[in-house]
Design a protein around this motif. Structure first.
Motif, PDB file in Angstrom:
ATOM      1  N   THR A  73       0.834  -1.201   0.000  1.00 59.94           N
ATOM      2  CA  THR A  73       0.000   0.000   0.000  1.00 59.94           C
ATOM      3  C   THR A  73       0.871   1.254   0.000  1.00 59.94           C
ATOM      4  O   THR A  73       2.104   1.175   0.098  1.00 59.94           O
ATOM      5  N   ARG A 125      -1.601  -5.060   2.481  1.00 59.50           N
ATOM      6  CA  ARG A 125      -2.878  -5.683   2.836  1.00 59.50           C
ATOM      7  C   ARG A 125      -2.966  -7.017   2.116  1.00 59.50           C
ATOM      8  O   ARG A 125      -2.405  -7.207   1.033  1.00 59.50           O
ATOM      9  N   TRP A 126      -3.683  -7.923   2.736  1.00 56.24           N
ATOM     10  CA  TRP A 126      -3.891  -9.229   2.118  1.00 56.24           C
ATOM     11  C   TRP A 126      -5.080  -9.126   1.170  1.00 56.24           C
ATOM     12  O   TRP A 126      -6.149  -8.675   1.550  1.00 56.24           O
ATOM     13  N   LYS A 131      -8.882  -9.953   1.999  1.00 56.78           N
ATOM     14  CA  LYS A 131      -9.057 -10.181   3.428  1.00 56.78           C
ATOM     15  C   LYS A 131      -9.372  -8.884   4.173  1.00 56.78           C
ATOM     16  O   LYS A 131      -9.812  -8.920   5.317  1.00 56.78           O
ATOM     17  N   GLY A 132      -9.068  -7.745   3.596  1.00 56.22           N
ATOM     18  CA  GLY A 132      -9.440  -6.481   4.213  1.00 56.22           C
ATOM     19  C   GLY A 132      -8.580  -6.044   5.370  1.00 56.22           C
ATOM     20  O   GLY A 132      -8.953  -5.125   6.103  1.00 56.22           O
ATOM     21  N   TRP A 133      -7.478  -6.678   5.603  1.00 53.13           N
ATOM     22  CA  TRP A 133      -6.595  -6.260   6.683  1.00 53.13           C
ATOM     23  C   TRP A 133      -5.135  -6.428   6.235  1.00 53.13           C
ATOM     24  O   TRP A 133      -4.834  -7.131   5.280  1.00 53.13           O
ATOM     25  N   GLY A 134      -4.249  -5.749   6.928  1.00 57.67           N
ATOM     26  CA  GLY A 134      -2.848  -5.800   6.549  1.00 57.67           C
ATOM     27  C   GLY A 134      -1.930  -5.606   7.742  1.00 57.67           C
ATOM     28  O   GLY A 134      -2.375  -5.664   8.894  1.00 57.67           O
ATOM     29  N   GLU A 135      -0.647  -5.363   7.445  1.00 56.18           N
ATOM     30  CA  GLU A 135       0.351  -5.271   8.508  1.00 56.18           C
ATOM     31  C   GLU A 135       1.431  -4.262   8.121  1.00 56.18           C
ATOM     32  O   GLU A 135       1.623  -3.951   6.939  1.00 56.18           O
TER      33      GLU A 135
END
Length: 512
Positions: A283, A329-330, A333-337
């Motif tokens: 991102t 983000r994955w 999946k709507g989330w990331g790190e």
């Protein structure tokens, strides 16, 4: 008359007895002479046999102690043969240039020792073979001072049967890890269960003099190769002629971790595949503010444990620099790190990377994929100037107690008294240890410092993906004022390590 007759009979009997005795003596002398002759013949035969056995033994010892030297590119553990054979001139050229090559020592075509030489990486590896052609002892030396090799690691394996593969995952395995600045070594013995302990190892048993090219017995004494001690452990050394083949090494010197995908981490849209979590999409990097660096001495650390963290040996020009937080983000999946954090010093393109180290850290001591990093215990990393370490530690703790921080985003903590601040960010997947890479432009100027959370390191780049064209450089180590040891020699070191193993085995047996 009868008395005289008796006396005469006694005299005649005495004479007869004397004659018999003389005859017996003559017979004994004749028998003795024959016996002596027989003994002499037998003795001569025995001497001849003895000399024959001695000469045969001498020939056997001489043959066994004749060490053949084979120069090659490496050792193939599957075929148990050397590959990429080369002559002595080729090997000498590679030695002078600091390029890797290998030396195989054999007796009667049986491998005895393998030396892997890479002076360009300050590395010498020594492997010893057991009777079935498997390597069972390994020495890892590093040339930390010119001409002086330090034993960094020693390993030994014991094979349960002739069919046991080389270096089995399970079985008897001893490991000793030493540091050049300490007489205490870490020791592990895996014998079905693991024993971890420490053992004293004086400097003379963990150092060797670097020998000139061709003096291979300086690293592997005759007894270490299983040669007869009567031959002096050396015997004749013969270089085996070989055909010219392309030198394609099957080995490389152990080296620390190298960075991957650093440019892609800060390039939106770069994609990586993961076997467990599908596809990672990079991102847009987030700007976390400007870091004030009044002294140029940068610290990367967990902001919750700043008490003893030291700055890196490489400094940057004093100034205020932006901090960028990389994320991903994955897909679906709507989330990331958080994947990395960058302290950007310059807008110049990065041409090379090197590992950031602190005083006393030497990258030549690192094994494969090892690195020096900063530890995280609170799930958060941070950049700050060394001059504000103590005051910022107190300010950050107070900020944490007030509940004014959000663990999912970057956060600034400032100290107006010193004019310094720290910028904290989530540390990837949480606690652990993370390396910091220093980027340099083509002219050597520092472009950035990147704290790598290692999340995308082992993933496979997908299209589109930004290739990292920067090369990896090894930072020049700072020399310490260590007293120079007096090496005991390879045989004494091998015998000392044998006593260490015996002590550890006995300890393990006592504690069950």
């Amino acid at each position: 008359m009868s008395t005289q007759d008796d006396g005469g009979d006694d005299a005649d009997e005495a004479v007869a007895t004397g004659r018999a005795q003389r005859a017996a003596h003559r017979g004994f002398r004749r028998s003795g002479l024959v016996l002596l002759i027989c003994l002499a013949l037998v003795g001569g035969l025995a001497v001849a046999i003895s000399w024959s056995l001695i000469r045969r033994s001498e020939r056997s010892v001489a043959a066994e102690s004749a060490v053949e030297v084979i120069y090659c590119a490496g050792w193939d553990p599957q075929t148990r043969k050397p590959v990429g054979l080369m002559n002595a001139d080729e090997a000498r050229t590679r030695d002078s240039a600091g390029d890797p090559y290998a030396v195989l020592l054999t007796t009667n075509t049986r491998p005895k020792a393998l030396l892997q030489v890479d002076w360009g990486r300050d590395y010498l590896g020594l492997f010893l073979f057991e009777q079935h052609g498997r390597r069972d002892r390994a020495y890892d030396f590093r040339e930390l001072e010119p001409g002086l090799l330090h034993l960094i690691r020693y390993e030994q394996w014991r094979y349960a049967s002739p069919d046991t593969p080389e270096f089995p995952e399970r079985g008897w395995h001893f490991t000793l890890t030493a540091r050049p600045d300490s007489d205490i070594a870490s020791v592990e013995l895996d014998q079905g269960s693991l024993l971890q302990t420490a053992h004293d190892i004086p400097a003379r048993y963990r150092s060797l003099r670097r020998a000139p090219f061709g003096d291979w017995m300086a690293y592997a004494h005759g007894r270490m190769l299983g040669l007869e001690p009567g031959a002096g452990g050396i015997g004749g050394v013969t270089v085996v002629p070989s055909h010219q083949e392309p030198a394609t090494p099957l080995w490389r010197a152990p080296s620390g971790m190298q960075p991957r995908h650093l440019q892609a981490l800060f390039t939106p849209g770069s994609r990586f595949s993961d076997t467990d979590l599908d596809t990672a999409v990079v991102t847009e990097p987030a700007t976390a503010g400007a870091l004030q660096v009044p002294t140029g001495a940068v610290i990367a650390a967990d902001p919750g444990t700043l008490d003893s963290d030291e700055p890196f040996t490489v400094t940057v020009p004093p100034g205020d620099y932006p901090v960028l937080i990389a994320g991903m983000r994955w897909a679906g999946k709507g989330w990331g790190e958080t994947t990395a954090a960058m302290l950007r010093i310059s807008d110049k393109p990065t041409a090379s990377w090197e590992l950031a180290v602190r005083p006393g850290q030497d990258v030549r001591l690192l094994g494969d994929d090892e690195f020096y990093g900063f530890g995280v215990d609170t799930g958060t990393g941070a950049f700050l100037d060394a001059s504000g370490r103590d005051s910022l530690a107190a300010a950050y703790e107070q900020q944490q107690q007030s509940g004014a921080t959000d663990g999912d985003t970057a956060k600034e903590t400032a100290d107006p008294k010193t004019g310094t601040n720290l910028i904290a960010y989530p540390s990837g997947r949480g606690d652990g240890s993370y390396p910091v890479w220093i980027g340099r432009a083509a002219d050597g100027a520092i472009t950035c410092l990147v704290a790598d959370m290692l999340l995308l390191r082992d993933m496979k780049p997908m299209q589109p993906a930004t290739p990292d064209t920067a090369v990896f450089l090894t930072p020049t180590p700072t020399h310490s004022a260590r007293p120079e040891p007096k090496p005991a020699g390879p045989e004494a070191t091998a015998e000392f390590l044998a006593t260490v193993i015996a002590d550890v085995v006995a300890t393990k047996k006592r504690i069950g």
